[in-house]
Write an enzyme that holds these catalytic residues in place. Structure first.
Site, short mmCIF file in Angstrom:
data_model
loop_
_atom_site.label_atom_id
_atom_site.label_comp_id
_atom_site.label_asym_id
_atom_site.label_seq_id
_atom_site.Cartn_x
_atom_site.Cartn_y
_atom_site.Cartn_z
N GLU A 88 -56.87 35.29 29.88
CA GLU A 88 -56.19 35.78 31.08
C GLU A 88 -56.99 35.42 32.33
O GLU A 88 -56.40 35.14 33.39
CB GLU A 88 -55.96 37.29 31.01
CG GLU A 88 -55.13 37.75 29.82
CD GLU A 88 -53.76 37.09 29.77
OE1 GLU A 88 -53.23 36.70 30.83
OE2 GLU A 88 -53.21 36.96 28.65
N ASP A 143 -47.16 30.45 26.64
CA ASP A 143 -47.53 29.67 27.82
C ASP A 143 -46.99 28.25 27.73
O ASP A 143 -46.54 27.67 28.73
CB ASP A 143 -49.06 29.62 27.96
CG ASP A 143 -49.66 31.00 28.18
OD1 ASP A 143 -48.95 31.88 28.71
OD2 ASP A 143 -50.84 31.20 27.81
N LYS A 161 -32.43 51.42 38.81
CA LYS A 161 -31.21 51.03 39.53
C LYS A 161 -30.19 52.17 39.54
O LYS A 161 -29.59 52.47 40.58
CB LYS A 161 -30.63 49.77 38.89
CG LYS A 161 -31.57 48.56 38.94
CD LYS A 161 -30.97 47.34 38.29
CE LYS A 161 -30.94 47.42 36.78
NZ LYS A 161 -32.28 47.43 36.17
N GLY A 177 -32.59 43.89 38.80
CA GLY A 177 -34.00 44.15 38.58
C GLY A 177 -34.28 44.33 37.11
O GLY A 177 -33.35 44.52 36.31
N PRO A 178 -35.54 44.28 36.70
CA PRO A 178 -35.89 44.44 35.29
C PRO A 178 -35.47 45.82 34.78
O PRO A 178 -35.26 46.75 35.57
CB PRO A 178 -37.42 44.30 35.29
CG PRO A 178 -37.76 43.62 36.58
CD PRO A 178 -36.72 44.03 37.55
N PRO A 179 -35.34 45.96 33.46
CA PRO A 179 -35.02 47.29 32.90
C PRO A 179 -36.05 48.33 33.32
O PRO A 179 -37.25 48.04 33.40
CB PRO A 179 -35.05 47.04 31.38
CG PRO A 179 -34.82 45.57 31.22
CD PRO A 179 -35.45 44.92 32.41
N GLY A 180 -35.56 49.53 33.59
CA GLY A 180 -36.47 50.63 33.91
C GLY A 180 -36.89 50.74 35.35
O GLY A 180 -37.69 51.61 35.69
N THR A 181 -36.38 49.86 36.22
CA THR A 181 -36.81 49.90 37.62
C THR A 181 -36.02 50.92 38.43
O THR A 181 -36.26 51.07 39.63
CB THR A 181 -36.68 48.51 38.27
OG1 THR A 181 -35.40 47.94 37.95
CG2 THR A 181 -37.77 47.59 37.77
#
Length: 646
Positions: free
Chosen positions: A466, A536, A260, A254-258
């Protein structure tokens, strides 16, 4: 004569003979009783007789950990003497660290001259000469301290039988724990209770401060997997299943800070299992290859001693696949990988060790580590949704702001991780303390969504950009997580998709069109392209190039292994560059046409973004329908109704 070839660095008793005499005349000592119980459990019944008969044997004995060498040596000497052996040809070697010794050749000499050799080491592969390990006629692995051993020790020392002591409640006990808990003059029951409490304290210390897994929010399938493990551990403790029935290995990404690491700590606490926690960086600390392998082996040795337990290794995606290396580094990684896989296979084959690896990029994890029987279960932790964010906010706020509906703040937090939320709540409390008052909702909102210092024209351009992404995604049938104009980590705004993990060519071209739609708004609505759309263009280029050169979705089945290989090929393959450029031009035309046809929706969503700053993805199709219905009532252009926006 019985020789003791103990290395100079290991000398626990300066006068061994006096020590033995002291033990022989004293009441039973706890360490000696425990050592005797483990040897009785593990030694072949005929080994002492064979040694006394003069049979030249090479025996490797592995205790549960360091600190056992002198005890084992003394016990074995007593067993030999008890058989009436006055001068058996036996040499005893004790090593409890990895060393190189000039006496290694002399040890081999004793074997070819017909003398038996008993080599005692917690990790024979790292601590003993390789020739001795290979030549061993017998390898004796002493078991971890179990209830049956402690029952025997308590009976020896106190004279009272404490009854059965469940193994499941003894994880992590060491020699010194037993020596401190079993006391002459105490009852057998009191000693057993003290040992169980000692083991439970060890378990708590390894996951101290972590919340219970059942209280965590925002973990989805990962939490359910963890709760299933908690239930399985409870069934094992109740005697319904064996250690072999517990899960063996899992990879958490998972992304950092999630969260784990927090998930694993909470899992250990809820399951009541010892946690052996390390990271790939710790293994790769100062020193050479041998030092790294020794640190890694020590981790697995500790897990074997503590089982049932959880062995958690963070940053497992840093393990390099030797196939991707050249020169000297290839040899380094081949050696380390072989040692690591050997330990992983050993741990996964031993019931009671739950291997968990964590990483940010699961695609970078060595495929060999993910084979069946290793880290074969993949559990992904994504960024929390709005409902989970509200739960996470409530968890960190505790009893503060009890009457506040956190749905609004959770919406402002979309795209944040659990770690981000924890930091923001701490900052909000600090803000309130500086003001000399309790925390207020304004403090929390100020941290979740700080005031935007950009000028009005710049902010509107970002909102339109956006909004272009969001309208294109909705019309092309892609689920949107959220769209935002909040500045984060160098990004002026964000439109997050919930993309497919196995896209078709049509889906890839749709994703590329969505990426190009922001730039199309810059040109069509704002009047000129902007450098802010560079990211993008990179996304669109990468997707289209991969459709040609990696995923086999175009004319050729020739495929590159990864995105880096595709990028390198783009540099020298003019034909590939031409094909990708053609795709970009074609989809750019589609994006421009979409923007020109959907101006009312794009303008309206941009207005809503300027007012609300973050819009949940589920609301975007509703807004499009409402805005275009309003435009039709006012007599504006009537774009075709897309099937993707019901």
């Amino acid at each position: 004569m019985i020789e003791d070839l103990t290395d100079d660095f290991y000398d626990p008793y300066e006068d061994e003979e006096a020590h033995d005499q002291e033990l022989d005349g004293a009441p039973v000592a706890v360490p000696d009783a425990l050592c005797r119980a483990l040897l009785d459990d593990a030694l072949p019944t005929d080994l002492i007789d064979r040694l006394c008969a003069g049979e030249p044997l090479c025996v490797v004995i592995s205790p549960p950990g360091p600190g056992w060498g002198a005890l084992l040596r003394t016990d074995i000497r007593r067993r030999l003497a008890a058989r009436g052996a006055i001068d058996p040809l036996v040499e005893i070697l004790v090593r409890e660290a990895a060393v190189r010794s000039d006496s290694d050749l002399e040890l081999l000499r004793c074997l070819w001259e017909g003398t038996s050799l008993l080599a005692i080491a917690p990790d024979p592969g790292a601590m003993l000469p390789a020739a001795i390990v290979r030549a061993a006629d017998l390898r004796v692995q002493l078991p971890a301290i179990a209830g049956r051993h402690l029952r025997a020790v308590i009976l020896d020392v106190t004279g009272e039988d404490p009854g059965d002591i469940p193994d499941a409640r003894l994880g992590g006990l060491e020699l010194l724990d037993v020596a401190a808990s079993v006391r002459r003059g105490a009852t057998g029951a009191a000693c057993a209770a003290r040992l169980i409490a000692m083991a439970e304290e060890r378990t708590r210390s390894r996951s101290e401060g972590a919340p219970l897994l059942e209280t965590l929010a925002g973990y989805g399938d990962a939490k359910e997997w963890g709760m299933q493990l908690v239930r399985e551990v409870a069934r094992h403790r109740a005697g319904a299943i064996g250690l072999a029935d517990l899960p063996r290995g899992a990879l958490i990404s998972g992304p950092p800070g999630t969260g784990k690491t927090l998930l694993v700590q909470s899992l250990a606490r809820s399951a009541g299992l010892p946690l052996v926690a390390t990271s790939f960086g710790e293994w790769m600390g100062a020193g050479h290859l041998g030092d790294s392998i020794a640190r890694m082996r020590a981790t697995f040795a500790e897990a074997r001693r503590l089982k049932p337990c959880i062995l958690f290794t963070d940053e497992i995606d840093a393990a390099v696949d030797p196939a991707s290396e050249t020169g000297g580094s290839k040899s380094f990684w081949m050696s380390f990988r072989s040692a690591l896989l050997s330990e992983v296979d050993g741990a996964s084959s031993e019931p009671g060790i739950v291997l968990i690896g964590a990483c940010n990029h699961e695609e970078l994890v060595d495929r060999a580590l993910r084979r069946a029987g290793r880290l074969d279960r993949h559990i992904e932790i994504g960024l929390p949704d709005r409902e989970a964010l509200a739960d996470i906010l409530r968890h960190h706020l505790g009893e503060d702001l009890p009457e506040v509906d956190l749905a609004g703040p959770a919406q402002l937090a979309l795209g944040r991780s659990g770690a981000d939320i924890a930091t923001m709540v701490r900052s909000a409390r600090a803000r309130a303390r500086d003001a000399g008052r309790p925390i207020a909702i304004a403090d929390l909102l100020a941290e979740l969504c700080p005031a935007d210092e950009r000028d009005g024209a710049t902010l509107r351009r970002v909102a339109l950009h956006e909004a272009g992404h969001a309208v294109a995604a909705a019309l092309l049938g892609y689920p949107i997580d959220h769209v935002s104009v909040v500045q984060r980590q160098g990004s002026a705004g964000r439109m997050a998709l919930a993309a497919s993990s196995m896209p078709t060519l049509a889906e890839i071209e749709a994703q590329a069109t969505i990426a190009l739609a922001g730039r199309a708004v810059d040109v069509v609505v704002s009047g000129s392209p902007c450098a802010g759309a560079a990211a993008d263009l990179v996304i669109a280029t990468r997707l289209l190039a991969a459709s040609h050169a990696r995923w086999g979705l175009r004319r050729t089945l020739l495929a590159c292994a990864d995105d880096e290989s595709v990028a390198r090929r783009l540099e020298y393959d003019a034909e590939l560059r031409g094909a990708v450029e053609g795709d970009l031009e074609r989809l750019w035309t589609t994006a421009v046409s979409l923007v020109e046809a959907r101006r009312p929706a794009i303008d309206g969503i941009a207005d809503a973004l300027l007012e609300r700053r973050i819009i949940p993805g589920a609301e975007v199709p509703q807004l499009i329908r409402s805005l275009e219905a309003r435009a039709r009532r006012r007599g504006g252009r009537q774009p075709p109704t897309p099937d993707a926006v019901p």
